[in-house]
Design an enzyme around this catalytic site. Sequence first.
Site, short mmCIF file in Angstrom:
data_model
loop_
_atom_site.label_atom_id
_atom_site.label_comp_id
_atom_site.label_asym_id
_atom_site.label_seq_id
_atom_site.Cartn_x
_atom_site.Cartn_y
_atom_site.Cartn_z
N HIS A 90 0.80 -1.24 0.00
CA HIS A 90 0.00 0.00 0.00
C HIS A 90 0.82 1.28 0.00
CE1 HIS A 90 0.67 -0.21 4.37
NE2 HIS A 90 0.29 1.06 4.44
N ASP A 91 2.01 1.27 0.62
CA ASP A 91 2.79 2.51 0.69
C ASP A 91 3.98 2.52 -0.27
OD1 ASP A 91 1.33 4.03 2.44
OD2 ASP A 91 2.30 3.23 4.25
N LYS A 115 5.68 5.68 -1.42
CA LYS A 115 6.55 6.50 -0.56
C LYS A 115 8.01 6.44 -1.02
CE LYS A 115 3.83 6.96 3.59
NZ LYS A 115 3.63 6.55 4.98
FE LIG Z 1 0.70 2.94 5.56
FE LIG Z 2 -0.28 5.34 2.95
#
Ligand SMILES: [Fe+2]
Ligand SMILES: [Fe+2]
Length: 371
Positions: free
Chosen positions: A235-236, A239
Site C-alpha cells: 500500500h505505501d 513512498k
Molecule cells: Fe501505511
Molecule cells: Fe499510505
Amino acid sequence: MLMTPATSVAIPYSVLPADAAPAPEAGPPHILLVDDEESIRVALSRFLRSRGYQVTAVGAASAAIDLLERDRCALVLCDVRMPGMTGLELLPAALARDPELAVVMLTAVNDAHTATEAIALGAADYLVKPIELADLQTAVERALHRRTMLQERRRVERLVRDEVSARTAELEREQAALRATNVAVAETLIHAMEAKDPFLRGHSQRVAELAASIAAELDLDADTVEAVRIAGRLHDVGKIGTREAVLNKPGPLTDEELEHVRDHVRMGSEILSPLTHLGPALRFILDHHERPDGAGYPRHLAGEEISLGGKILAAADAFDALTSRRAYRPALQAGEAIELLETKVGTQLDPEVFAALRRCVLRRRSLTFIE
Ligand SMILES: [Fe+2]
Ligand SMILES: [Fe+2]
C-alpha cells in the site's frame, strides 16, 4: 458390389511423435461373423480363415454381444435381417462397446435404404448378397485399414490434448511465478524504503497481516482476503518517491510537504498499474487514505464509494501508526489505540470495519495473555 468407403483421415507418419505410432495388435485380426444362415457362416468363415484372419461365427446378435463383452474384435461382419435383434440394432450396441470397431453389413439386394442407415449409424461399409468373395476381401481390408487410421487419429488427438494441457499448466506455473516475482520486486522497494526509516520498519508487513485478519473477520471470500493482504504489503510503495527529508521530518509538515506526502497514493498506483494481475488489490491501495466522511484523498470518495478493501487498509494502517513509535510521540498500547480510533468511527473509519478491527485486536491480546 461395394459402395465407396467412408473417407478416413490419414495422418502422415512424419508428423507423428515417435511414440504415437499405432500399437500393433497381437496375432491376426479377429473377425466376428454374425449371420443366422449356417451356409453363409460356413462359407465366409472358411474363406476368411484361408486369408489369415481369426474368425468367430455366431448365429444371432445376442450371441455377438456376449462375445463382444468378453473379447476384443477388430471387425464385425454382420447380417442385417436376423430373427430377434437385427443387424441394424446390433450395430450401435457393438460400437458403444468399442467405438473403434470396424463393422461391415451384409444386406439384401435392392435395400439401399438399409445400407444408408447402416453407414449413418457408423458402419464402415456394406456388402450386397450374394457376396463375391473378392469383394468381401477388399471390404474387410478397407474396413480394417480405416479402423487403424481411426485408432491412430485418436492416439494423436490424445497426445495433442495431453501435450496442450501439460504446456498450459507449465505456462500457468510460469505466469504465477512471474506474478510472484513482480510482487516480490515491489516488496523489495518497500523494504528498502522502510529500512531507511526506523518508524516505518515492518509497517507494511504488519498492516498486511492485520488487514487480512479484519477481512477474514468480515467473512470475505479467500481471494478477497488474499487481495487485501497483498494490498497491505504494497500500500505505501509510492513512498519510494517521497523526499527523505519530508518522510523523516520530526515536526509538523508544511502544506506543500503534506501534499507531497499524500502524493504517495498516486505514485504507488502508477508504480503498480502494470501489475494488472493484482486486480482488486490495486483499487484497495488507491483507496487506503479515503475516509467515509469524504475528507480523505486522493479522490475524496465518501461512504460506499470507497472499496471495502480500502476501508480495511485504512483501519489497519491507522492502528499500526498509533501503536508504532514516532519521532514526536511514543507508541500507544493496543487498547489505547482502539479507544482513540473509536472516536474516529463514521468520519475516518467505517463502523463495521472498526468493529472487526476491535475484535481482531482483542483476540490478539487474549492470545498474548494466554501465552
Ligand atoms: Fe501505511
Ligand atoms: Fe499510505
